[in-house]
Design a protein around this motif. Sequence first.
Motif, PDB file in Angstrom:
ATOM      1  N   PRO A  85      74.375 -21.085  19.268  1.00 46.62           N
ATOM      2  CA  PRO A  85      75.346 -19.962  19.657  1.00 46.62           C
ATOM      3  C   PRO A  85      74.446 -18.505  19.982  1.00 46.62           C
ATOM      4  O   PRO A  85      73.296 -18.480  19.356  1.00 46.62           O
ATOM      5  N   ALA A  86      74.929 -17.737  20.758  1.00 47.72           N
ATOM      6  CA  ALA A  86      74.158 -16.582  21.292  1.00 47.72           C
ATOM      7  C   ALA A  86      74.303 -15.461  20.372  1.00 47.72           C
ATOM      8  O   ALA A  86      75.433 -15.371  19.668  1.00 47.72           O
ATOM      9  N   PRO A  87      73.136 -14.770  19.970  1.00 50.51           N
ATOM     10  CA  PRO A  87      73.696 -13.369  19.126  1.00 50.51           C
ATOM     11  C   PRO A  87      75.006 -12.545  19.956  1.00 50.51           C
ATOM     12  O   PRO A  87      75.060 -12.698  20.886  1.00 50.51           O
ATOM     13  N   SER A  88      75.315 -11.847  18.956  1.00 49.25           N
ATOM     14  CA  SER A  88      76.484 -11.092  19.370  1.00 49.25           C
ATOM     15  C   SER A  88      76.243 -10.122  20.662  1.00 49.25           C
ATOM     16  O   SER A  88      75.245  -9.661  20.612  1.00 49.25           O
ATOM     17  N   GLY A  89      76.895 -10.256  21.658  1.00 48.08           N
ATOM     18  CA  GLY A  89      76.852  -9.378  22.853  1.00 48.08           C
ATOM     19  C   GLY A  89      76.009 -10.052  23.846  1.00 48.08           C
ATOM     20  O   GLY A  89      75.994  -9.499  25.036  1.00 48.08           O
ATOM     21  N   THR A  90      75.437 -11.452  23.483  1.00 44.42           N
ATOM     22  CA  THR A  90      74.836 -12.212  24.717  1.00 44.42           C
ATOM     23  C   THR A  90      75.675 -12.597  25.669  1.00 44.42           C
ATOM     24  O   THR A  90      76.678 -13.131  25.345  1.00 44.42           O
ATOM     25  N   PRO A  91      75.436 -12.342  27.060  1.00 41.03           N
ATOM     26  CA  PRO A  91      76.096 -12.886  28.219  1.00 41.03           C
ATOM     27  C   PRO A  91      76.060 -14.313  28.036  1.00 41.03           C
ATOM     28  O   PRO A  91      75.313 -14.885  28.043  1.00 41.03           O
ATOM     29  N   GLY A  92      77.430 -14.886  28.527  1.00 35.90           N
ATOM     30  CA  GLY A  92      77.440 -16.365  28.516  1.00 35.90           C
ATOM     31  C   GLY A  92      78.037 -17.067  27.282  1.00 35.90           C
ATOM     32  O   GLY A  92      78.233 -18.179  27.219  1.00 35.90           O
ATOM     33  N   GLY A  93      77.789 -16.600  25.930  1.00 34.22           N
ATOM     34  CA  GLY A  93      78.228 -16.801  24.851  1.00 34.22           C
ATOM     35  C   GLY A  93      77.062 -17.953  23.942  1.00 34.22           C
ATOM     36  O   GLY A  93      77.527 -18.688  23.292  1.00 34.22           O
ATOM     37  N   ARG A  94      76.093 -18.290  24.715  1.00 31.90           N
ATOM     38  CA  ARG A  94      75.288 -19.236  24.113  1.00 31.90           C
ATOM     39  C   ARG A  94      73.795 -19.104  24.669  1.00 31.90           C
ATOM     40  O   ARG A  94      73.334 -18.351  25.733  1.00 31.90           O
ATOM     41  N   THR A  95      72.771 -19.712  23.776  1.00 28.61           N
ATOM     42  CA  THR A  95      71.273 -19.371  24.347  1.00 28.61           C
ATOM     43  C   THR A  95      70.782 -20.839  24.284  1.00 28.61           C
ATOM     44  O   THR A  95      71.454 -21.842  24.016  1.00 28.61           O
ATOM     45  N   ILE A  96      69.525 -20.888  25.149  1.00 21.99           N
ATOM     46  CA  ILE A  96      68.850 -22.106  25.190  1.00 21.99           C
ATOM     47  C   ILE A  96      67.690 -22.112  24.353  1.00 21.99           C
ATOM     48  O   ILE A  96      66.831 -21.354  24.079  1.00 21.99           O
ATOM     49  N   ARG A  97      67.570 -23.384  23.531  1.00 23.65           N
ATOM     50  CA  ARG A  97      66.273 -23.514  22.786  1.00 23.65           C
ATOM     51  C   ARG A  97      65.320 -24.580  23.182  1.00 23.65           C
ATOM     52  O   ARG A  97      65.972 -25.739  23.533  1.00 23.65           O
ATOM     53  N   LEU A  98      64.032 -24.112  23.331  1.00 23.64           N
ATOM     54  CA  LEU A  98      63.062 -24.914  23.762  1.00 23.64           C
ATOM     55  C   LEU A  98      61.965 -25.131  22.751  1.00 23.64           C
ATOM     56  O   LEU A  98      61.652 -24.128  21.947  1.00 23.64           O
ATOM     57  N   ASN A  99      61.275 -26.427  22.559  1.00 21.22           N
ATOM     58  CA  ASN A  99      60.188 -26.230  21.672  1.00 21.22           C
ATOM     59  C   ASN A  99      59.191 -25.800  22.199  1.00 21.22           C
ATOM     60  O   ASN A  99      58.556 -25.897  23.577  1.00 21.22           O
ATOM     61  N   VAL A 100      58.351 -25.074  21.265  1.00 15.33           N
ATOM     62  CA  VAL A 100      56.896 -24.365  21.923  1.00 15.33           C
ATOM     63  C   VAL A 100      55.906 -25.469  21.497  1.00 15.33           C
ATOM     64  O   VAL A 100      55.691 -25.348  20.475  1.00 15.33           O
ATOM     65  N   VAL A 101      54.936 -25.943  22.484  1.00 12.76           N
ATOM     66  CA  VAL A 101      54.137 -27.121  22.194  1.00 12.76           C
ATOM     67  C   VAL A 101      52.718 -26.425  22.259  1.00 12.76           C
ATOM     68  O   VAL A 101      51.886 -27.446  21.850  1.00 12.76           O
ATOM     69  N   GLY A 102      52.777 -25.044  22.439  1.00 15.30           N
ATOM     70  CA  GLY A 102      51.223 -24.637  22.547  1.00 15.30           C
ATOM     71  C   GLY A 102      51.216 -23.268  23.080  1.00 15.30           C
ATOM     72  O   GLY A 102      52.096 -22.892  23.665  1.00 15.30           O
ATOM     73  N   ASP A 103      50.053 -22.694  22.866  1.00 16.13           N
ATOM     74  CA  ASP A 103      49.840 -21.298  23.353  1.00 16.13           C
ATOM     75  C   ASP A 103      48.673 -21.377  24.592  1.00 16.13           C
ATOM     76  O   ASP A 103      47.561 -22.047  24.341  1.00 16.13           O
ATOM     77  N   LEU A 104      48.709 -20.551  25.384  1.00 20.58           N
ATOM     78  CA  LEU A 104      47.903 -20.533  26.660  1.00 20.58           C
ATOM     79  C   LEU A 104      47.554 -19.004  27.131  1.00 20.58           C
ATOM     80  O   LEU A 104      48.293 -18.160  27.309  1.00 20.58           O
ATOM     81  N   GLY A 105      46.049 -18.627  26.940  1.00 21.38           N
ATOM     82  CA  GLY A 105      45.643 -17.351  27.000  1.00 21.38           C
ATOM     83  C   GLY A 105      45.055 -17.454  28.264  1.00 21.38           C
ATOM     84  O   GLY A 105      44.725 -18.386  29.261  1.00 21.38           O
ATOM     85  N   GLU A 139      60.641 -10.366  25.986  1.00 18.37           N
ATOM     86  CA  GLU A 139      61.719  -9.503  25.639  1.00 18.37           C
ATOM     87  C   GLU A 139      63.153 -10.470  25.980  1.00 18.37           C
ATOM     88  O   GLU A 139      64.244 -10.013  25.553  1.00 18.37           O
ATOM     89  N   TRP A 140      62.974 -11.390  26.715  1.00 16.71           N
ATOM     90  CA  TRP A 140      64.306 -12.034  26.785  1.00 16.71           C
ATOM     91  C   TRP A 140      64.684 -13.228  25.837  1.00 16.71           C
ATOM     92  O   TRP A 140      65.526 -14.000  26.062  1.00 16.71           O
ATOM     93  N   THR A 141      63.847 -13.270  24.781  1.00 16.44           N
ATOM     94  CA  THR A 141      63.806 -14.450  23.821  1.00 16.44           C
ATOM     95  C   THR A 141      63.747 -13.871  22.250  1.00 16.44           C
ATOM     96  O   THR A 141      63.680 -12.635  22.176  1.00 16.44           O
ATOM     97  N   ASP A 142      63.826 -14.827  21.462  1.00 14.86           N
ATOM     98  CA  ASP A 142      63.791 -14.400  20.040  1.00 14.86           C
ATOM     99  C   ASP A 142      62.384 -14.309  19.567  1.00 14.86           C
ATOM    100  O   ASP A 142      62.099 -13.915  18.404  1.00 14.86           O
ATOM    101  N   GLN A 143      61.399 -14.731  20.511  1.00 17.10           N
ATOM    102  CA  GLN A 143      59.906 -14.757  20.448  1.00 17.10           C
ATOM    103  C   GLN A 143      59.327 -15.666  19.428  1.00 17.10           C
ATOM    104  O   GLN A 143      58.327 -15.574  18.305  1.00 17.10           O
ATOM    105  N   GLY A 144      60.059 -16.797  19.221  1.00 18.50           N
ATOM    106  CA  GLY A 144      59.855 -18.015  18.343  1.00 18.50           C
ATOM    107  C   GLY A 144      58.482 -18.561  18.536  1.00 18.50           C
ATOM    108  O   GLY A 144      58.074 -18.439  19.769  1.00 18.50           O
ATOM    109  N   MET A 145      57.797 -18.999  17.425  1.00 20.46           N
ATOM    110  CA  MET A 145      56.740 -19.706  17.761  1.00 20.46           C
ATOM    111  C   MET A 145      56.661 -21.341  17.660  1.00 20.46           C
ATOM    112  O   MET A 145      55.946 -21.681  18.547  1.00 20.46           O
ATOM    113  N   ALA A 146      57.274 -21.870  17.029  1.00 19.86           N
ATOM    114  CA  ALA A 146      57.642 -23.435  16.868  1.00 19.86           C
ATOM    115  C   ALA A 146      58.586 -23.763  17.963  1.00 19.86           C
ATOM    116  O   ALA A 146      58.588 -24.791  18.687  1.00 19.86           O
ATOM    117  N   ALA A 147      59.725 -22.895  17.912  1.00 21.94           N
ATOM    118  CA  ALA A 147      60.727 -23.054  19.009  1.00 21.94           C
ATOM    119  C   ALA A 147      61.312 -21.800  19.520  1.00 21.94           C
ATOM    120  O   ALA A 147      61.019 -20.794  18.703  1.00 21.94           O
TER     121      ALA A 147
END
Length: 437
Positions: A85-105, A139-147
Amino acid sequence: MTATADAEAAANELTPLADYLGSVLRRLRALPPLDLDLTQAYGNVLAEDVVAPHAFPAFDQAAVDGYAARWEDISGGGRGPSYVPAPSGTPGGRTIRLNVVGDLGAASWRPVRLTPGSCFSVAAGAPLPVAADVVVPVEWTDQGMAAVEIFRTPKRGYGVRRAGEELPAGTLLARAGTYVSPALVAVFAATGIGHVVVRPSPRVVIVATGDELVDVGRGSQPGQVVDANSHALTAAAAEVGALAYRVGICDDDPEGLRGLLEDQTLRADLIITTGGTGTGPGDMVRRILSRREGGRAGPVTFTDVALYPGTALGFGTVGAEEVPVVCLPGDPGAALIGFEVLARPAIQLLAGAEPVFRPSVRAHLLETVSSPGGLREFRPAHVAERRGGGYTVQPLSGGPFTLSGLAEANGLLVLGERVTTAAAGSTVDVLLLDRRR
């Protein structure tokens, strides 16, 4: 014969400015090329075309901070993502969740690959994982670390810079004759260039002549004139990119002048003198440098040119190395105009710069002006752009001999040899001065 007729007859004996400039500039050659380290190349002119040896960017990379992903995963076309479910006010009514498998600098170098339903947290400039074709801004995400939950879906290719996208290898980066600017230095460095072949900045020596001259820091007295010219011409030479050296004042002493010029040929690509170009009793420069010796003409030829102000100009070579010398009038206004029409193009040509003349525009004249017949006049003026397009030009008071007018001018109004009156509202030529204001 009337005074007007006398003036016209005298003007007809003068050499047209265009003919004189052509004869002088044809005798000059650009300085030999020099291979310089990139850190020293700024301000010089390229002697050769420069081609990119490597692509820029050199590899696929992230253009923004965010999450590198497969577009089909975040667009709903793949099997990997899960929907929440998307946060209140998010267009489309749902969000997408992906697993974050690493960091690249930006310093990451090991190749990695995306699997369906996963993403990498990336910094701008970081290499992209194989199969990634989109970067979702932080800024288009929840800035999650594991997901991470993605609230907005960018277009395919967003946030991605592909290898060679801006400059493929083999791209012509700059042509010979181009000034090396700070931005061009960045382009060269980014494509793997460490050295460039340039024309060196001309070394220009400025000498003021005259027994009446005294140095700056005091006021003029009867029989004394403060040397404004050598300071002004040194600044003018530096403005055009030369390495300018002010020698100072040389008295009207034949042996002293010859010895000084001979000494300066060791460090000069061009020598500029000011003063003594006329035919009066005190005009020693013309007398000394044009004197015939051993049946041969003097090293410098002085020509009465159809130029206002300052008709008498000299050009030739001095010393065993045949260093070019330009002789300008002693009046400060005439000296600065002479520099603009003769010395500046000579410096540009030695530097290998193109074009050698200042840019010009056609402008609407705001005030009626008169001009001496038979002479090409260069008058200080103020140029402005019109709202509807085009330019206007306002002549500055006092005419071409006033130093205050030259100091205020951002252009030089050019009135041809046949012009005696230019009416307000007419269209005239104006040289644009590149003053940093």
